[in-house]
Design an enzyme around this catalytic site. Structure first.
Site, PDB file in Angstrom:
ATOM      1  N   CYS A 139       0.863  -1.185   0.000  1.00 49.18           N
ATOM      2  CA  CYS A 139       0.000   0.000   0.000  1.00 49.18           C
ATOM      3  C   CYS A 139       0.897   1.230   0.000  1.00 49.18           C
ATOM      4  O   CYS A 139       2.090   1.125  -0.304  1.00 49.18           O
ATOM      5  CB  CYS A 139      -0.987  -0.023   1.167  1.00 49.18           C
TER       6      CYS A 139
ATOM      7  N   ARG B 252      -3.405  -0.502   5.467  1.00 49.19           N
ATOM      8  CA  ARG B 252      -3.979  -1.618   4.717  1.00 49.19           C
ATOM      9  C   ARG B 252      -3.053  -2.834   4.604  1.00 49.19           C
ATOM     10  O   ARG B 252      -3.458  -3.964   4.948  1.00 49.19           O
ATOM     11  CB  ARG B 252      -4.377  -1.147   3.298  1.00 49.19           C
TER      12      ARG B 252
ATOM     13  N   ASP C 267      -8.594   3.695   1.244  1.00 51.64           N
ATOM     14  CA  ASP C 267      -7.559   4.060   2.219  1.00 51.64           C
ATOM     15  C   ASP C 267      -8.244   4.582   3.483  1.00 51.64           C
ATOM     16  O   ASP C 267      -8.897   5.630   3.438  1.00 51.64           O
ATOM     17  CB  ASP C 267      -6.665   5.134   1.602  1.00 51.64           C
TER      18      ASP C 267
END
Ligand code: 4NP
Length: 156
Positions: free
Chosen positions: A3, A9, A119
């Protein structure tokens, strides 16, 4: 698992897939990294840790790091959490980037739809919970897809 910051994440994706792969008897080396390096050396985001712990997964020992060209040589598959991350991976990987090796993570769940894991960095706890659930389902799909491709008879 890749990420941007490697604090929200991809640490979840690393922890969840490690647990599921081990439970499926798969001896995979699973790691995570970020493309921007802004959080190098940091622990995962407190809310990623909280939602992981609530689901029996300890990600507290993970340390954020930026992806390197060596990662493209070391790992069979590199999963981008979103298309901006995949673009960064192309830039960082340079001649080592291969489209067949680097794919969007959610394509394991929704084939060829090119969706992004949202996100949660700018949001609140519910965003982290939703991201956990999405990553969790995608890890199940990823393992099932792998087992089907390799003709494993034992199913999850
Ligand atoms: P992640 O979330 O890519 O899921 O770890 C982010 C964390 C930090 C930033 C961006 C996204 N940042 O810009 O610092």
């Amino acid at each position: 698992m890749v990420c941007l910051g490697n604090i929200c994440r991809s640490p979840l994706a690393e922890g969840i897939l490690q647990k599921k792969a081990a439970a499926a008897g798969l001896q995979w080396e699973i790691d995570s990294a970020g493309t921007n390096g802004f959080h190098d050396g940091e622990s995962p985001h407190k809310l990623s840790q909280k939602v992981a712990t609530a689901n029996g997964i300890d990600i507290s020992e993970q340390i954020s790091r930026q992806i390197t060209q060596e990662d493209f040589l070391r790992y069979d598959r590199l999963y981008a959490m979103s298309d901006d991350v995949l673009d960064d991976m192309k830039r960082i990987g340079g001649r080592h980037f291969k489209a067949s090796q680097c794919t969007l993570f959610l394509n394991e769940l929704h084939q060829e739809k090119n969706k992004n894991v949202p996100d949660p960095w700018y949001g609140k706890e519910d965003g982290f919970i939703q991201v956990f659930q999405l990553i969790d389902r995608t890890c199940d799909a990823l393992i099932n897809n792998y087992l089907q491709k390799t003709n494993y008879t034992e199913k999850l």
